[in-house]
Design a protein around this motif. Sequence first.
Motif, PDB file in Angstrom:
ATOM      1  N   LYS A 360      26.157  67.617  62.609  1.00 11.85           N
ATOM      2  CA  LYS A 360      27.414  67.462  63.342  1.00 11.85           C
ATOM      3  C   LYS A 360      28.468  68.286  62.611  1.00 11.85           C
ATOM      4  O   LYS A 360      28.925  67.921  61.541  1.00 11.85           O
ATOM      5  N   VAL A 361      28.809  69.420  63.198  1.00  8.98           N
ATOM      6  CA  VAL A 361      29.730  70.366  62.562  1.00  8.98           C
ATOM      7  C   VAL A 361      31.163  70.055  63.012  1.00  8.98           C
ATOM      8  O   VAL A 361      31.468  70.102  64.206  1.00  8.98           O
ATOM      9  N   ARG A 362      32.022  69.715  62.065  1.00  9.90           N
ATOM     10  CA  ARG A 362      33.415  69.397  62.365  1.00  9.90           C
ATOM     11  C   ARG A 362      34.256  70.675  62.449  1.00  9.90           C
ATOM     12  O   ARG A 362      33.780  71.772  62.169  1.00  9.90           O
ATOM     13  N   ASP A 363      35.534  70.481  62.828  1.00 13.15           N
ATOM     14  CA  ASP A 363      36.458  71.621  62.863  1.00 13.15           C
ATOM     15  C   ASP A 363      36.956  71.956  61.455  1.00 13.15           C
ATOM     16  O   ASP A 363      36.975  71.111  60.564  1.00 13.15           O
ATOM     17  N   ALA A 383      18.326  71.358  53.380  1.00 14.41           N
ATOM     18  CA  ALA A 383      18.646  72.780  53.274  1.00 14.41           C
ATOM     19  C   ALA A 383      19.636  73.208  54.356  1.00 14.41           C
ATOM     20  O   ALA A 383      19.403  72.982  55.553  1.00 14.41           O
ATOM     21  N   ILE A 384      20.740  73.802  53.937  1.00 15.99           N
ATOM     22  CA  ILE A 384      21.771  74.241  54.873  1.00 15.99           C
ATOM     23  C   ILE A 384      22.549  75.394  54.237  1.00 15.99           C
ATOM     24  O   ILE A 384      22.661  75.477  53.004  1.00 15.99           O
ATOM     25  N   VAL A 441      27.530  78.025  60.131  1.00 14.13           N
ATOM     26  CA  VAL A 441      26.575  77.032  59.636  1.00 14.13           C
ATOM     27  C   VAL A 441      25.178  77.393  60.146  1.00 14.13           C
ATOM     28  O   VAL A 441      24.974  77.587  61.358  1.00 14.13           O
ATOM     29  N   ILE A 442      24.224  77.497  59.242  1.00 15.46           N
ATOM     30  CA  ILE A 442      22.827  77.781  59.581  1.00 15.46           C
ATOM     31  C   ILE A 442      21.966  76.626  59.095  1.00 15.46           C
ATOM     32  O   ILE A 442      22.040  76.247  57.915  1.00 15.46           O
ATOM     33  N   SER A 450      26.016  77.911  64.106  1.00 17.90           N
ATOM     34  CA  SER A 450      27.212  77.277  64.664  1.00 17.90           C
ATOM     35  C   SER A 450      28.437  77.809  63.925  1.00 17.90           C
ATOM     36  O   SER A 450      28.455  77.881  62.690  1.00 17.90           O
ATOM     37  N   HIS A 451      29.467  78.219  64.688  1.00 20.81           N
ATOM     38  CA  HIS A 451      30.660  78.822  64.102  1.00 20.81           C
ATOM     39  C   HIS A 451      31.892  77.963  64.400  1.00 20.81           C
ATOM     40  O   HIS A 451      31.989  77.328  65.450  1.00 20.81           O
ATOM     41  N   ARG A 452      32.810  77.962  63.450  1.00 25.67           N
ATOM     42  CA  ARG A 452      34.114  77.341  63.638  1.00 25.67           C
ATOM     43  C   ARG A 452      35.179  78.340  63.173  1.00 25.67           C
ATOM     44  O   ARG A 452      34.978  79.060  62.184  1.00 25.67           O
TER      45      ARG A 452
END
Length: 467
Positions: A360-363, A383-384, A441-442, A450-452
Amino acid sequence: MLLVRFLLLLCLQQTGHALQLTAPSSHRAKMGEDVNISCSFIISKPIFNQSFPAITWYFQGKEILSVQNTKVIARDPRVSYTGRAEDGIADLSISNITIMDRGIYKCSILYTPKREEKEIILDIQAPPQISITEKLVVKNRENVLRSVISGFYPVDIDIKWLRDGKILDKVIMEKPLRDPDGTYSVRSSVTITPTKEDRERIFSCRVQHKYLTTPLQEDFQLVYGAIPSIHITSQAFILNVEQMLVCSVSGFYPESIVVNWFLNDTLVKNTKTRRISSSAVESDYHFIPTQQNRDMELRCVVEHATLTIPHVERLRVQVTDLTAKYKTFVPIVAAVLISVLGTVTFYVLCMKKKKKSFPKVRDITRSPGGIFSLDVHHFYPEAITISWEVIQPPSSTEPRPIASTILMHRNQDGTFNATSTCESLRGEIREDEPYIVRASVIHKKLKYPSHREWKSDDKDNRGNNIH
């Protein structure tokens, strides 16, 4: 000196006096110095036994030193006799002079039957010193700068505060206090509302005093702080079931901060505070709700240099007793569970595991201190990769990578949380031109990165999602 004594001797012979005393009417010294107070005498008609005269020194009417037949008696270990009676010198020495030593000294010479005395006024110079004790401020909020001026005597003093050489108003000077060494100290403050432009300005505390030939001035620049934000993470309270409460504190500067838990007004000791980044900490409290603490208040209390009073986040203990609530339904529920236990358990475990897997990728958030942060919650496996880049101008097709740090945290359900922080863009951007900060985020469970993004001209400081 020889000429003076010759003239004194000639005068004595003409007048018939046997003893003449010479001493200055006043003497001035700086506090902490060793002082020598001079006193000399001439005897024109010595008696046949050539005995030495008796020398006595007084301070404020009390004897402090005497010399009789070469025997010296001093009433104070700092007082000593530095003269030579045979040469007509009766000097007094005082080491490490203090304010308490100022006053009237008297040099007394007895050469029987003649006695001569001279009074000397000793004045002590004690110029002030300045110490700036508070220069931390929060932009666009009323703040107080403080200083302590100490070590001065006499008490009269003038204090001014300046910004780039211009005198400020709203200055307060408290009542001076007498210190144990006899000098005075006083606290002074000025109230300001700092702006962005004040970052580059020079602030000063200026002092004028009797023993300063020129005003004493201490210059400094403001230190800008950021006020912390607080959030308590919790679940529904269940009677006698332990859960971990988390008090998250972020966005603050400077780094020093204190976080405590209270149950009603009682300090909770079995807590643990861990640092997430230079501007974020979390305090954990393993809490077991009981009947005794039902309806009590849990408080997370934060103390920080930017806060005039501690910041408090509150949580009411509202407990659910599952045993009592569902007691009459236990047989029915048990039968239903037995019949479908296998299917439901398998389905729940699969869905729970699948739900855990996806990050869950936040702002992106930006603290008042200029620190960018990105939180990724509840992902598995561990792993991230989180990378940062800046784009300036926003139309540029060549983003520049920027350094960042990442902190990992394992949750109770086996998933992971990550906080990636970009500490500063100093030297990376031109502050007078718009720019975009992007975090990517990979992760294994993400089909695409995923990009913010955070745009410098976004008033609400919210990131835009780009997939």
